[in-house]
Design a protein around this motif. Structure first.
Motif, PDB file in Angstrom:
ATOM      1  N   ASN A 117      25.760 -35.178  41.908  1.00 36.91           N
ATOM      2  CA  ASN A 117      26.982 -34.763  41.896  1.00 36.91           C
ATOM      3  C   ASN A 117      27.548 -33.665  41.207  1.00 36.91           C
ATOM      4  OD1 ASN A 117      26.591 -36.542  43.961  1.00 36.91           O
ATOM      5  ND2 ASN A 117      28.004 -37.669  43.030  1.00 36.91           N
ATOM      6  N   HIS A 121      28.572 -29.615  43.101  1.00 38.07           N
ATOM      7  CA  HIS A 121      29.587 -29.751  44.160  1.00 38.07           C
ATOM      8  C   HIS A 121      30.356 -28.658  42.290  1.00 38.07           C
ATOM      9  CE1 HIS A 121      29.112 -32.198  46.945  1.00 38.07           C
ATOM     10  NE2 HIS A 121      28.881 -33.684  45.975  1.00 38.07           N
ATOM     11  N   LYS A 153      28.995 -22.675  45.985  1.00 40.61           N
ATOM     12  CA  LYS A 153      28.062 -24.120  46.021  1.00 40.61           C
ATOM     13  C   LYS A 153      26.880 -24.834  46.750  1.00 40.61           C
ATOM     14  CE  LYS A 153      32.615 -25.585  44.735  1.00 40.61           C
ATOM     15  NZ  LYS A 153      33.762 -26.633  45.324  1.00 40.61           N
ATOM     16  N   ALA A 156      25.957 -28.137  47.397  1.00 40.28           N
ATOM     17  CA  ALA A 156      27.138 -28.641  48.052  1.00 40.28           C
ATOM     18  C   ALA A 156      27.143 -29.771  49.111  1.00 40.28           C
ATOM     19  CB  ALA A 156      28.806 -28.244  48.173  1.00 40.28           C
TER      20      ALA A 156
END
Length: 175
Positions: A117, A121, A153, A156
Motif C-alpha cells: 500500500n 499510494h 501514483k 494506486a
C-alpha cells in the motif's frame, strides 16, 4: 506444491506469450481495448507470481525450520527496498519469542500489505516497518508520510481493493 508450481508456471508463460502478441507492431497502439487487455495480462502475471510466492511461503511455514518472524520481516523489507525507490526502516522492539505459525503468517501478510500500500499510494516516500513483541500479543505497523498532492501514483488503481479487509479477517482468526 509441485502441481501448483507447474500450473502457475504454465499460466505465467502463456501470459507472457499473450502480452507479446498484444504488443506486436502490427496492432494499433492507441486502441483503448487493447491497452486494457495488456493491463489485464500484466495484472494476471503479477497475481501469478504473487501466488507462487505465497505457495512457497505456505510450504516453508509447514517446515519446523522456518525462519523466525523478525528474520522474515527483515528479508521482506530488503526485498521491497531493492525492488522499489523507497527507504524501508525495520524496527523490532520487545523480547522476540516463538509464535504460533498462524500468528506469524498474519503478521507477515500485514507487513506485506502495508508495504504494498505504501508503494501504491505514496511511491518514493520512506517507510517505517515495526514489529513489537508485547505481553500476550504482537503488533505490526507500517507508516509512511503522504506524498505531495501533485505526485503521480501509477499503481494506486491496481489490485482488488480487499487487502485490508482480508487482513482484518485473518487477524480475527489468529486471535
Amino acid at each position: 506444491h509441485d502441481v501448483l508450481a507447474h500450473s502457475l508456471a504454465a499460466v505465467s508463460v502463456n501470459l507472457q506469450a499473450a502480452g507479446g502478441l498484444l504488443t506486436a507492431e502490427s496492432l494499433p497502439v492507441d486502441n483503448p481495448e487493447l491497452k486494457k487487455a495488456i493491463e489485464c495480462i500484466d495484472r494476471a502475471g503479477t497475481l501469478t507470481r504473487e501466488g507462487m510466492t505465497q505457495a512457497r511461503r505456505a510450504i516453508l511455514a509447514l517446515r519446523e525450520d522456518a525462519a523466525p518472524l523478525p528474520d522474515q520481516l527483515a528479508t521482506l523489507a530488503a526485498q521491497y527496498q531493492a525492488a522499489g525507490d523507497a527507504t524501508i526502516q525495520l524496527t523490532i522492539t520487545g523480547e522476540p519469542r516463538p509464535l504460533p505459525e498462524q500468528a506469524v503468517q498474519v503478521a507477515y501478510r500485514t507487513a506485506q500489505e502495508g508495504l504494498t500500500n505504501a508503494r501504491k499510494h505514496a511511491p518514493g516516500q520512506p517507510v517505517a516497518l515495526a514489529l513489537a513483541f508485547l505481553p500476550g500479543q504482537i503488533a505490526v505497523t507500517v507508516e509512511n508520510p503522504l506524498p505531495p498532492d501533485n505526485q503521480q501514483k501509477p499503481l494506486a488503481a491496481t489490485g482488488a481493493g480487499a487487502g485490508l479487509t482480508g487482513l482484518k479477517e485473518r487477524a480475527a482468526l489468529a486471535g
